[in-house]
Write a protein that holds these residues in place. Structure first.
Motif, PDB file in Angstrom:
ATOM      1  N   ALA A 198       0.830  -1.208   0.000  1.00  0.00           N
ATOM      2  CA  ALA A 198       0.000   0.000   0.000  1.00  0.00           C
ATOM      3  C   ALA A 198       0.862   1.254   0.000  1.00  0.00           C
ATOM      4  N   ASP A 199       2.069   1.170   0.584  1.00  0.00           N
ATOM      5  CA  ASP A 199       2.977   2.321   0.600  1.00  0.00           C
ATOM      6  C   ASP A 199       3.453   2.670  -0.807  1.00  0.00           C
ATOM      7  N   LEU A 200       3.730   1.636  -1.616  1.00  0.00           N
ATOM      8  CA  LEU A 200       4.137   1.882  -3.001  1.00  0.00           C
ATOM      9  C   LEU A 200       2.999   2.523  -3.783  1.00  0.00           C
ATOM     10  N   PHE A 201       1.800   1.977  -3.636  1.00  0.00           N
ATOM     11  CA  PHE A 201       0.666   2.513  -4.392  1.00  0.00           C
ATOM     12  C   PHE A 201       0.245   3.890  -3.873  1.00  0.00           C
ATOM     13  N   GLU A 202       0.525   4.157  -2.592  1.00  0.00           N
ATOM     14  CA  GLU A 202       0.269   5.499  -2.064  1.00  0.00           C
ATOM     15  C   GLU A 202       1.155   6.519  -2.778  1.00  0.00           C
ATOM     16  N   PHE A 203       2.418   6.137  -3.013  1.00  0.00           N
ATOM     17  CA  PHE A 203       3.335   7.028  -3.738  1.00  0.00           C
ATOM     18  C   PHE A 203       2.911   7.170  -5.197  1.00  0.00           C
ATOM     19  N   LEU A 204       2.559   6.049  -5.832  1.00  0.00           N
ATOM     20  CA  LEU A 204       2.167   6.098  -7.242  1.00  0.00           C
ATOM     21  C   LEU A 204       0.864   6.865  -7.436  1.00  0.00           C
ATOM     22  N   ALA A 205       0.067   7.006  -6.355  1.00  0.00           N
ATOM     23  CA  ALA A 205      -1.205   7.729  -6.452  1.00  0.00           C
ATOM     24  C   ALA A 205      -1.049   9.238  -6.280  1.00  0.00           C
ATOM     25  N   LEU A 206       0.168   9.699  -5.911  1.00  0.00           N
ATOM     26  CA  LEU A 206       0.375  11.140  -5.752  1.00  0.00           C
ATOM     27  C   LEU A 206       0.099  11.859  -7.068  1.00  0.00           C
ATOM     28  N   LYS A 207      -0.606  12.947  -6.981  1.00  0.00           N
ATOM     29  CA  LYS A 207      -0.934  13.725  -8.171  1.00  0.00           C
ATOM     30  C   LYS A 207      -0.198  15.064  -8.136  1.00  0.00           C
ATOM     31  N   PRO A 208       0.361  15.473  -9.268  1.00  0.00           N
ATOM     32  CA  PRO A 208       1.031  16.776  -9.296  1.00  0.00           C
ATOM     33  C   PRO A 208       0.012  17.908  -9.169  1.00  0.00           C
ATOM     34  N   ASN A 209       0.415  18.976  -8.490  1.00  0.00           N
ATOM     35  CA  ASN A 209      -0.463  20.148  -8.388  1.00  0.00           C
ATOM     36  C   ASN A 209      -0.544  20.877  -9.722  1.00  0.00           C
ATOM     37  N   LEU A 210       0.546  20.804 -10.490  1.00  0.00           N
ATOM     38  CA  LEU A 210       0.570  21.439 -11.807  1.00  0.00           C
ATOM     39  C   LEU A 210      -0.101  20.505 -12.813  1.00  0.00           C
ATOM     40  N   ILE A 211      -1.297  20.839 -13.204  1.00  0.00           N
ATOM     41  CA  ILE A 211      -2.059  20.002 -14.128  1.00  0.00           C
ATOM     42  C   ILE A 211      -1.786  20.448 -15.560  1.00  0.00           C
ATOM     43  N   GLU A 212      -1.368  19.511 -16.387  1.00  0.00           N
ATOM     44  CA  GLU A 212      -1.103  19.819 -17.791  1.00  0.00           C
ATOM     45  C   GLU A 212      -2.420  20.129 -18.509  1.00  0.00           C
ATOM     46  N   SER A 213      -2.366  21.104 -19.397  1.00  0.00           N
ATOM     47  CA  SER A 213      -3.539  21.442 -20.202  1.00  0.00           C
ATOM     48  C   SER A 213      -3.892  20.270 -21.114  1.00  0.00           C
ATOM     49  N   ALA A 214      -5.205  20.008 -21.258  1.00  0.00           N
ATOM     50  CA  ALA A 214      -5.642  18.907 -22.131  1.00  0.00           C
ATOM     51  C   ALA A 214      -5.297  19.201 -23.585  1.00  0.00           C
ATOM     52  N   HIS A 215      -5.325  20.471 -23.941  1.00  0.00           N
ATOM     53  CA  HIS A 215      -4.995  20.875 -25.322  1.00  0.00           C
ATOM     54  C   HIS A 215      -3.967  22.006 -25.249  1.00  0.00           C
ATOM     55  N   PRO A 216      -2.703  21.663 -24.957  1.00  0.00           N
ATOM     56  CA  PRO A 216      -1.691  22.707 -24.740  1.00  0.00           C
ATOM     57  C   PRO A 216      -1.391  23.505 -26.008  1.00  0.00           C
ATOM     58  N   LYS A 217      -1.089  24.794 -25.796  1.00  0.00           N
ATOM     59  CA  LYS A 217      -0.672  25.664 -26.904  1.00  0.00           C
ATOM     60  C   LYS A 217       0.843  25.648 -27.011  1.00  0.00           C
ATOM     61  N   LEU A 218       1.339  25.970 -28.191  1.00  0.00           N
ATOM     62  CA  LEU A 218       2.774  26.081 -28.383  1.00  0.00           C
ATOM     63  C   LEU A 218       3.261  27.426 -27.860  1.00  0.00           C
ATOM     64  N   VAL A 219       4.419  27.417 -27.223  1.00  0.00           N
ATOM     65  CA  VAL A 219       5.002  28.677 -26.754  1.00  0.00           C
ATOM     66  C   VAL A 219       5.357  29.522 -27.978  1.00  0.00           C
ATOM     67  N   PRO A 220       4.931  30.796 -28.009  1.00  0.00           N
ATOM     68  CA  PRO A 220       5.242  31.649 -29.168  1.00  0.00           C
ATOM     69  C   PRO A 220       6.754  31.709 -29.418  1.00  0.00           C
ATOM     70  N   ARG A 221       7.123  31.528 -30.661  1.00  0.00           N
ATOM     71  CA  ARG A 221       8.557  31.569 -31.016  1.00  0.00           C
ATOM     72  C   ARG A 221       8.706  32.285 -32.347  1.00  0.00           C
ATOM     73  N   PRO A 222       9.253  33.481 -32.370  1.00  0.00           N
ATOM     74  CA  PRO A 222       9.775  34.218 -31.198  1.00  0.00           C
ATOM     75  C   PRO A 222       8.655  34.923 -30.432  1.00  0.00           C
ATOM     76  N   MET A 223       8.957  35.278 -29.179  1.00  0.00           N
ATOM     77  CA  MET A 223       8.008  36.037 -28.375  1.00  0.00           C
ATOM     78  C   MET A 223       7.846  37.433 -28.974  1.00  0.00           C
ATOM     79  N   GLN A 224       6.627  37.926 -28.926  1.00  0.00           N
ATOM     80  CA  GLN A 224       6.349  39.262 -29.455  1.00  0.00           C
ATOM     81  C   GLN A 224       6.241  40.297 -28.334  1.00  0.00           C
ATOM     82  N   GLN A 225       5.482  39.965 -27.281  1.00  0.00           N
ATOM     83  CA  GLN A 225       5.265  40.910 -26.176  1.00  0.00           C
ATOM     84  C   GLN A 225       6.172  40.601 -24.985  1.00  0.00           C
ATOM     85  N   GLY A 226       6.545  39.319 -24.826  1.00  0.00           N
ATOM     86  CA  GLY A 226       7.432  38.945 -23.736  1.00  0.00           C
ATOM     87  C   GLY A 226       6.701  38.295 -22.569  1.00  0.00           C
TER      88      GLY A 226
END
Length: 592
Positions: free
Chosen positions: A317-345
């Motif tokens: 259960a200790d192993l599965f407790e660790f594997l069940a940890l969820k990151p607070n930073l949730i990835e976007s389901a449909h991520p955008k590309l970082v502008p390249r080059p940046m225009q506004q900054g």
């Protein structure tokens, strides 16, 4: 049961073929001894018959045939045991390696903040303890329990043919042992879980005593014996607690086994009585006594494996407790590309942040912009929040309030992998990889081939090229002292290698956190003389305590206790005669 199922799935994913082989061999191993026992019974019966007749030739020939079959079965048992050990060892290794990879993948998935939480550290520590061996142990318990059950079914049939009460005695005698084993597993698991932080503290002292970085101070301040004493005291405390638990468990088991022994002796007496009074033949005596003895062994193995399943289920259960940890930073389901080059900054809008285990706001209502191609400097005392701002920008933490945007798009809408690809960072506590020079630089941009000319370009930009040329194998020189043939560098030389790693990254923003703190004045001046040329079309965020190096910045932000208190050019801030001017003049006087 859920953990048992998940453990079996993990084992199957690790090595499905070896799992099948292991189960088959274990099952065969449980059947062969019973076949041997039956052959021995027939041999004894034939010997008893031969004593009553004159012509013993035919009987002797039959006995030889039975002995030949017994030899074949014994050969199969030994062969099966060797192959079973090979299969079990191989399966265990495959499972261990597979689970280590799963553990590592989870470790890099969870947030950086998890590594700064004592609670999460305890969860990680328990997972490290249990991951390598618990699932394979659980499979061994399960297959052995199945094998023991098969043996018991055959044994039960034989015992019932003699007297149904024998089977009842065998089963009834096992109940106390089973109950005690399960209860003791729970007690031991709770103790291990409760003592995780204490174990970590002992391991920490061990790390200090064996690590190469603390080695200098331990010798200079004569700390070795102190740390050894503290380590020993903690281990003694743990030993005494575990010894007390073991003593209680041993006395309880001894009482249960005593009751079981009395019941078993009574059963043997009954079998002997039936033989003496002619109800059994001599072969039956051998068969039933051996059957009962093997029934004991099979039932003992079954109880042990079922208790082991229960214990491993608890610890897994200790192993599965660790594997069940969820990151607070949730990835976007449909991520955008970082502008390249940046225009506004890049823009920080009313950004605040608080660490999980602290009531204090580390960052308070920060507003800050980095325009494309602009060099920004962050200045402030230690602990003012400068590095925390960088970690927020790199999405190593998530802001508590406010937002950080690139060209007006919130960082949360980008893939973290794509975002971090656009940022080249060297932190003050950069990592010294015990790898070759080429690897140390290449890790800054692993998308490049190891033969790329950009390696030497990055090395020249950071000033590391001259250092590398002086090394025995140049870029192929192994760095550090962990492995044979490694070359140790000075702090300033290591820092130049780390800078080259940051410059190698084809990033729009370069973040340098105290990038020259370990360099001498001459080397620092050489780096910053060509700093603007190095940045070209890139933006830069510079964090440093050496205020002489920030005069080149387009804008300087002064941060105090998590808040921006001043910002402007060097000349503007000096004219303001505020915090920055005071810090600058204080440093300047120290160099006069």
């Amino acid at each position: 049961m859920l953990n048992i199922k998940r453990a079996i799935v993990l084992v199957w994913q690790s090595a499905s073929g070896w799992t099948v082989i292991h189960v088959i061999l274990t099952t065969i191993q449980s059947i062969l001894p019973l076949a041997l026992l039956y052959i021995i019974k027939l041999i004894v019966d034939n010997i008893a018959i031969s004593l009553k007749i004159a012509d013993k030739t035919q009987i002797f020939d039959h006995i030889l045939f039975l002995l030949f079959n017994a030899g074949l079965v014994m050969l199969l048992i030994n062969f099966n045991a060797v192959i079973s050990e090979l299969a079990s060892t191989t399966l265990s290794e495959r499972v261990t390696d597979h689970l280590q990879v799963i553990l590592f993948k989870k470790a890099i998935e969870i947030d950086l903040e998890s590594y700064e939480s004592p609670l999460h550290q305890d969860i990680l520590e328990r997972a490290k303890w249990e991951a390598p061996h618990r699932p394979s142990r659980m499979l061994n318990n399960l297959t052995s329990a199945i094998a023991s059950s098969i043996s018991l079914l055959a044994i039960a049939g034989l015992l019932i043919s003699l007297h149904w009460g024998l089977l009842g005695v065998l089963l009834f005698a096992s109940i106390p042992t089973m109950a005690i084993r399960i209860r003791q597993s729970k007690v031991l698991y709770k103790w291990h879980r409760h003592q995780t932080e204490v174990e970590r503290k002992a391991n920490y002292y061990g790390h200090l005593l064996l690590g190469n970085h603390p080695a200098k101070e331990i010798r200079l301040f004569n700390l070795g014996n102190l740390f050894i004493e503290r380590f020993y005291n903690i281990r003694q405390q743990l030993f005494q607690q575990k010894l007390a638990i073991t003593k209680r468990q041993a006395s309880t088991r001894l009482l249960a086994q005593g009751c079981t022994g009395i019941a078993i002796l009574a059963t043997y007496g009954f079998i002997i009585h039936q033989t003496i009074y002619g109800k059994f033949q001599l072969g039956d005596l051998v068969l039933y006594s051996q059957t009962f003895q093997r029934g004991q062994g099979a039932l003992k193995d079954l109880i042990s494996n079922l208790a082991g399943l229960h214990e491993n289920n608890l610890f897994l259960a200790d192993l599965f407790e660790f594997l069940a940890l969820k990151p607070n930073l949730i990835e976007s389901a449909h991520p955008k590309l970082v502008p390249r080059p940046m225009q506004q900054g890049i823009e920080f809008k009313n950004v605040s942040f608080r660490y999980q285990n602290s009531p204090r706001q580390a960052i308070k209502q920060v507003n800050l912009t980095i325009a494309p191609g602009e060099i920004i400097a962050l200045v402030g005392e230690n602990g003012s929040g400068k590095t925390t701002l960088v970690k927020l920008l790199c999405c190593l933490y998530d802001v508590t309030q406010g937002s950080i945007t690139i060209d007006g798009i919130n960082l949360r809408q980008f893939s973290t992998t794509d975002l971090r690809r656009q940022i080249g960072v060297i932190f003050q506590d950069y990592t010294r990889y015990q790898l070759t020079v080429a690897d140390n630089i290449w890790l800054g941009n692993i998308d490049l081939p190891l033969t790329s000319e950009k390696f030497t370009q990055a090395a020249r930009q950071s000033g590391a090229d001259a250092v590398i040329q002086s090394l025995p194998q140049g870029y192929e020189t192994l760095l550090g002292t962990w492995f044979k043939g490694g070359e140790e560098l000075s702090g300033g030389q290591w820092q130049k290698i780390a800078l080259a790693r940051a410059f190698l990254r084809d990033a729009q923003l370069v973040v340098l956190d105290e990038p020259t703190s370990a360099m001498d004045a001459k080397a620092e001046a050489e780096v910053f003389e060509k700093f603007r040329d190095l940045m070209r079309d890139r933006s830069a965020l510079l964090i440093t305590h050496r205020l002489s190096t920030v005069k080149m910045a387009d804008r300087i932000y002064v941060i105090h206790q998590g808040e921006i208190v001043e910002n402007g050019t060097h000349d503007q801030l000096m004219a303001l005669q505020g915090t920055y001017a005071h810090l600058f003049e204080t440093q300047a006087r120290n160099y006069q």
